[in-house]
Scaffold this motif. Sequence first.
Motif, PDB file in Angstrom:
ATOM      1  N   ALA A  98      -2.968  -3.246   5.183  1.00  9.95           N
ATOM      2  CA  ALA A  98      -3.423  -2.192   6.085  1.00  9.95           C
ATOM      3  C   ALA A  98      -3.485  -0.852   5.369  1.00  9.95           C
ATOM      4  O   ALA A  98      -4.426  -0.059   5.565  1.00  9.95           O
ATOM      5  N   THR A  99      -2.497  -0.576   4.525  1.00  6.14           N
ATOM      6  CA  THR A  99      -2.464   0.696   3.796  1.00  6.14           C
ATOM      7  C   THR A  99      -3.642   0.805   2.833  1.00  6.14           C
ATOM      8  O   THR A  99      -4.261   1.865   2.709  1.00  6.14           O
TER       9      THR A  99
ATOM     10  N   ARG B   2      -6.607  -0.699   3.077  1.00 10.38           N
ATOM     11  CA  ARG B   2      -7.843  -0.498   3.847  1.00 10.38           C
ATOM     12  C   ARG B   2      -7.986   0.962   4.281  1.00 10.38           C
ATOM     13  O   ARG B   2      -9.047   1.573   4.140  1.00 10.38           O
ATOM     14  N   GLU B   3      -6.899   1.534   4.796  1.00  4.18           N
ATOM     15  CA  GLU B   3      -6.955   2.906   5.293  1.00  4.18           C
ATOM     16  C   GLU B   3      -7.151   3.903   4.157  1.00  4.18           C
ATOM     17  O   GLU B   3      -7.941   4.841   4.272  1.00  4.18           O
ATOM     18  N   ALA B   4      -6.439   3.678   3.033  1.00  3.51           N
ATOM     19  CA  ALA B   4      -6.566   4.600   1.898  1.00  3.51           C
ATOM     20  C   ALA B   4      -7.980   4.579   1.335  1.00  3.51           C
ATOM     21  O   ALA B   4      -8.540   5.621   0.995  1.00  3.51           O
ATOM     22  N   TRP B   5      -8.573   3.401   1.252  1.00  2.00           N
ATOM     23  CA  TRP B   5      -9.924   3.315   0.722  1.00  2.00           C
ATOM     24  C   TRP B   5     -10.938   3.897   1.704  1.00  2.00           C
ATOM     25  O   TRP B   5     -11.912   4.524   1.301  1.00  2.00           O
ATOM     26  N   ARG B   6     -10.691   3.722   2.996  1.00  2.00           N
ATOM     27  CA  ARG B   6     -11.607   4.272   3.992  1.00  2.00           C
ATOM     28  C   ARG B   6     -11.652   5.789   3.900  1.00  2.00           C
ATOM     29  O   ARG B   6     -12.704   6.404   4.090  1.00  2.00           O
ATOM     30  N   GLN B   7     -10.510   6.411   3.596  1.00  2.00           N
ATOM     31  CA  GLN B   7     -10.440   7.866   3.535  1.00  2.00           C
ATOM     32  C   GLN B   7     -10.789   8.426   2.154  1.00  2.00           C
ATOM     33  O   GLN B   7     -10.858   9.648   1.989  1.00  2.00           O
ATOM     34  N   GLU B   8     -10.994   7.553   1.173  1.00  2.11           N
ATOM     35  CA  GLU B   8     -11.325   8.018  -0.168  1.00  2.11           C
ATOM     36  C   GLU B   8     -12.730   8.637  -0.166  1.00  2.11           C
ATOM     37  O   GLU B   8     -13.690   8.009   0.287  1.00  2.11           O
TER      38      GLU B   8
ATOM     39  N   SER C  19      -5.501   5.786  -2.802  1.00  2.00           N
ATOM     40  CA  SER C  19      -6.112   4.469  -2.962  1.00  2.00           C
ATOM     41  C   SER C  19      -5.568   3.744  -4.193  1.00  2.00           C
ATOM     42  O   SER C  19      -5.405   2.519  -4.184  1.00  2.00           O
TER      43      SER C  19
END
Length: 444
Positions: free
Chosen positions: A90-91, A93-99, A130
Motif C-alpha cells: 500500500a505504501t 502504491r501511494e508513494a508512486w501515485r504522489q511522485e 517512492s
Amino acid sequence: MFAGTMAIKAFHKGMLDEAERIARLNRGPIRAEELVRGRQGDDPGPWLVRVASTQPRWSMDDLASPPGRDSVLARLDGGECGDAGRMAAATLREAWRQEPGSSEEAWPSLVARLAQRMDAGAGIEPWLASERALLAVHVLGVEPLVNLANEAHGLGSIDPRVVVRVVDPRVDLFPSLPLLEEHRLAQACRATALHGALRQDAGVFEAGIDGSIALVKVHDQPDWLSAAALHVAATDMLCATLELSIPHMPREWDVEPLEAELKSIRPREALRRGLIGERAFGLRVWEAWDGESATEGTGPVDRSLAWIFADRDLASYMRFWEQALATVELPFHERARAGAVIPHAPAARAPRARIILTPLHSSIASADRAEARLQLALGALIAWRGGAKEALPWFGSSKDPYDGRPVRLALGADGLVVAWCVGPDATDDEGHVELDVTWRMRIP
C-alpha cells in the motif's frame, strides 16, 4: 650429448629444490594436505550447498517492469509476508501515485535509480518517498537470503583436506565456491541494513549488518584464491553498506561492537592465506599432470625440451608465488621501498606455469582498496558517534595504506564530511571521487 642433457636436468632439479626450500622456510605450507591449521566452528559445506540453491522471493529485476511490480504487490496483498507485506504494498502504491511525473512508462527509471544509488554509494542525497517504499518491498523479497547469510555465523573456513578427499584429482584440481550466489547474499544484506537505517529500525539494520559481517568472516581464513576474493568483496560490500546507512542512523545506536568487528578484519592477510592455498592446489596440477598430456601432438624435440625444463618450469612457478606473497605481506606504501613487485608472467621456459597461474594484480588491488575502505568506515563511525572531538584525533593518528600518512579529512558546509585515502596512484587528489578512495557523509 646425453651427459650434457643430464647435467642440465640436474641443474634444474637443484633450482627446484632451492625454490621449495625457500617456500617452506618463508611462506608456509606448500601442499594442500598441509593447509589445515586448527580450524574451529561447524563445517560450512552444507551451508554452501544451500547458498547455491536458495532463491529470493523476488528480486529487483522482478520489480523492474509494471507487470512484474503488480505481480509482486498482488502476492503481498494476498498475505505472503503478512501485515508488513500488505502495508509495504500500500505504501509503495501511494508513494508512486504522489511522485511528480509518475506513469507506467516512468516506473523502470525509479527502479534503475534505486539500483544505481545503492551501487554508487550515494548516501548523502535526499531519498524520495517512492525510493524508500520500493526498497521496503525489495527487502521483503530478499529476506530468505539475509536469513541464510546470518546462518554463516560460527562457520569455520573450509577444510582443504575435505576438499582433497571429495574432488576428482583428474578433473577438479581446484575447489570451487558459489561466488555469484554469495555476492547476491551480500547485496541482500546491504539492502536490508540500509532499509533499517532509513526507517531507524535497529532490528532490521542489525539483521543486515550481522549478515554482512557473517559473510566477511566465513572466508576470513581462506585456503584458495576464490575464497579470499569473496572475503575481500564481502568486506567492500560491508563498507558500502555503512557509507549508505550511517547518515540515517539515530545517534543513540550503540556502534562500538561494530567498530570492534571492523578492526578485526584483515583483507590483505586473508588474501595472503588464499595465495598460499592457491599455490598448494596448483602443485596438485603438477602431481596429476602426466608428461604426455602436456605435450600431446608435439614432436620429439618439443617433448624432450618439456622433459628437460620440467623442474625449471616448476621452480619458476614457486618463485612467482614467493614474489606474490612478499608483495601482499606489505602495505601498499612499503612495497616500492622494499622492491616488492609481482611479475606479469613467469620466466621463459615455463609453459605449464603460464597455463595455470592466475593473474594477481587485480586481486591485490582489491585487497588494498578494501583495507583503505575499512579505515574510512571506522573513521566514519567514530565521527558519527563522537563528532569532531573524537574524529579529529583518530584521523590524525590513522594511516592511509597507500602512502602511510594520516587519512585525509575535510569538513564542508551543511554537515558534509569527506574522508579519503589517496588511492593506487599515491597522489592526493583532494578527495576526488574517481581518483581517490573516498567516503562522504553528513553528520547532523
